[in-house]
Scaffold this motif. Sequence first.
Motif, PDB file in Angstrom:
ATOM      1  N   LYS A 161       0.834  -1.208   0.000  1.00  0.00           N
ATOM      2  CA  LYS A 161       0.000   0.000   0.000  1.00  0.00           C
ATOM      3  C   LYS A 161       0.869   1.260   0.000  1.00  0.00           C
ATOM      4  O   LYS A 161       0.575   2.225  -0.713  1.00  0.00           O
ATOM      5  CB  LYS A 161      -0.926  -0.017   1.220  1.00  0.00           C
ATOM      6  N   ALA A 162       1.941   1.244   0.803  1.00  0.00           N
ATOM      7  CA  ALA A 162       2.824   2.423   0.882  1.00  0.00           C
ATOM      8  C   ALA A 162       3.394   2.740  -0.504  1.00  0.00           C
ATOM      9  O   ALA A 162       3.453   3.904  -0.911  1.00  0.00           O
ATOM     10  CB  ALA A 162       3.944   2.167   1.887  1.00  0.00           C
ATOM     11  N   LYS A 163       3.786   1.689  -1.244  1.00  0.00           N
ATOM     12  CA  LYS A 163       4.357   1.913  -2.587  1.00  0.00           C
ATOM     13  C   LYS A 163       3.270   2.387  -3.561  1.00  0.00           C
ATOM     14  O   LYS A 163       3.518   3.234  -4.413  1.00  0.00           O
ATOM     15  CB  LYS A 163       5.016   0.630  -3.115  1.00  0.00           C
ATOM     16  N   THR A 164       2.058   1.852  -3.406  1.00  0.00           N
ATOM     17  CA  THR A 164       0.950   2.313  -4.264  1.00  0.00           C
ATOM     18  C   THR A 164       0.734   3.803  -4.040  1.00  0.00           C
ATOM     19  O   THR A 164       0.565   4.572  -4.989  1.00  0.00           O
ATOM     20  CB  THR A 164      -0.354   1.546  -3.946  1.00  0.00           C
ATOM     21  N   CYS A 198      -1.283 -16.712   2.195  1.00  0.00           N
ATOM     22  CA  CYS A 198      -0.658 -16.141   0.993  1.00  0.00           C
ATOM     23  C   CYS A 198       0.572 -16.983   0.666  1.00  0.00           C
ATOM     24  O   CYS A 198       1.283 -17.427   1.576  1.00  0.00           O
ATOM     25  CB  CYS A 198      -0.193 -14.709   1.246  1.00  0.00           C
ATOM     26  N   ILE A 199       0.790 -17.171  -0.620  1.00  0.00           N
ATOM     27  CA  ILE A 199       2.011 -17.875  -1.036  1.00  0.00           C
ATOM     28  C   ILE A 199       2.890 -16.869  -1.766  1.00  0.00           C
ATOM     29  O   ILE A 199       2.480 -16.292  -2.787  1.00  0.00           O
ATOM     30  CB  ILE A 199       1.670 -19.075  -1.947  1.00  0.00           C
ATOM     31  N   ALA A 200       4.072 -16.643  -1.223  1.00  0.00           N
ATOM     32  CA  ALA A 200       5.040 -15.764  -1.896  1.00  0.00           C
ATOM     33  C   ALA A 200       5.897 -16.663  -2.783  1.00  0.00           C
ATOM     34  O   ALA A 200       6.489 -17.638  -2.303  1.00  0.00           O
ATOM     35  CB  ALA A 200       5.895 -15.040  -0.872  1.00  0.00           C
ATOM     36  N   GLN A 242       5.127  -6.978  -6.376  1.00  0.00           N
ATOM     37  CA  GLN A 242       6.554  -6.792  -6.704  1.00  0.00           C
ATOM     38  C   GLN A 242       7.019  -5.368  -6.430  1.00  0.00           C
ATOM     39  O   GLN A 242       8.211  -5.127  -6.251  1.00  0.00           O
ATOM     40  CB  GLN A 242       6.786  -7.046  -8.193  1.00  0.00           C
ATOM     41  N   GLN A 243       6.062  -4.429  -6.442  1.00  0.00           N
ATOM     42  CA  GLN A 243       6.444  -3.033  -6.190  1.00  0.00           C
ATOM     43  C   GLN A 243       7.064  -2.883  -4.800  1.00  0.00           C
ATOM     44  O   GLN A 243       7.802  -1.931  -4.553  1.00  0.00           O
ATOM     45  CB  GLN A 243       5.230  -2.100  -6.367  1.00  0.00           C
ATOM     46  N   VAL A 289       8.757 -12.764  -6.787  1.00  0.00           N
ATOM     47  CA  VAL A 289       8.136 -12.318  -8.044  1.00  0.00           C
ATOM     48  C   VAL A 289       6.602 -12.210  -7.987  1.00  0.00           C
ATOM     49  O   VAL A 289       6.028 -11.378  -8.684  1.00  0.00           O
ATOM     50  CB  VAL A 289       8.547 -13.190  -9.274  1.00  0.00           C
ATOM     51  N   ASP A 290       5.967 -13.066  -7.225  1.00  0.00           N
ATOM     52  CA  ASP A 290       4.497 -13.046  -7.212  1.00  0.00           C
ATOM     53  C   ASP A 290       3.958 -13.392  -5.833  1.00  0.00           C
ATOM     54  O   ASP A 290       4.610 -14.106  -5.073  1.00  0.00           O
ATOM     55  CB  ASP A 290       3.930 -14.079  -8.207  1.00  0.00           C
TER      56      ASP A 290
END
Length: 218
Positions: A68-71, A103-105, A171-172, A190-191
Amino acid sequence: MIKMEEFGELIKTRRSIRKFQDKPVPEDFLVKAIELAAWAPNGGNYQPWKFLIITNKELIHKMGDAVKAKTEIMASWPEAVICGGMLERWKKTSDFFRGAPACIAVLMGRYSSIADQVLQARGETDPVAREIRSYRQLGNSSLQSVAAAITYLVLIFHSFGLGTTWMAGPQQAKKEIEQLLDVPPEWDFVDLIPVGYPAETPKTAGRKPVSEVIQFFR
Ligand SMILES: Cc1cc2nc3c(=O)[nH]c(=O)nc-3n(C[C@H](O)[C@H](O)[C@H](O)COP(=O)(O)O)c2cc1C
């Protein structure tokens, strides 16, 4: 063998799910899905992937805060006006994965094929080597392999009655997420794949007609 109609139905009924029930996903399901997804075709069978399973709510929220911070930074740039009305939606939804019980990183390793090794040894000066290297970077084999596994993964979860969304957006916040998850330097986040029991039944915009995306050379 699974019948084509059944398999087609499974493929066509999978939707990206962004709203989840407040119900945990059994760890066995998470592990089984990943075990099967790892049967995906991949460059040199090097299997350049790792799947970090996060069910810790605090950690999921910390990843959400980082995304969110990067968004918000990107949305504050004057150039962001090109997004028009989509901007507000993006600001509200880029961290929707907070609502998922798991969540799967997905981490990507660095696979170097024989061709990559030859090109690496050849160095920068040969223009043919440079050209081939640029093609191979564009179609990065490790990334293609990871994408194949994720394609399997989301379909397998769907077959279990679980919803997912394949998310490249997080990724951001790659650096922050890698710090939170203690990712070693030789791996790249990556995802992110939020997983949970669906709390929505999204409609599909469908797909282009097959005639638009194929071309025969008979
Ligand atoms: C490589 C890739 C990246 C994606 N990244 C995001 C994302 O960051 N956020 C999101 O909400 N959906 C993301 N999606 C999901 C797509 O929006 C979705 O697959 C597409 O709209 C088709 O809808 P469907 O999956 O329901 O068929 C991504 C999908 C792919 C394959």
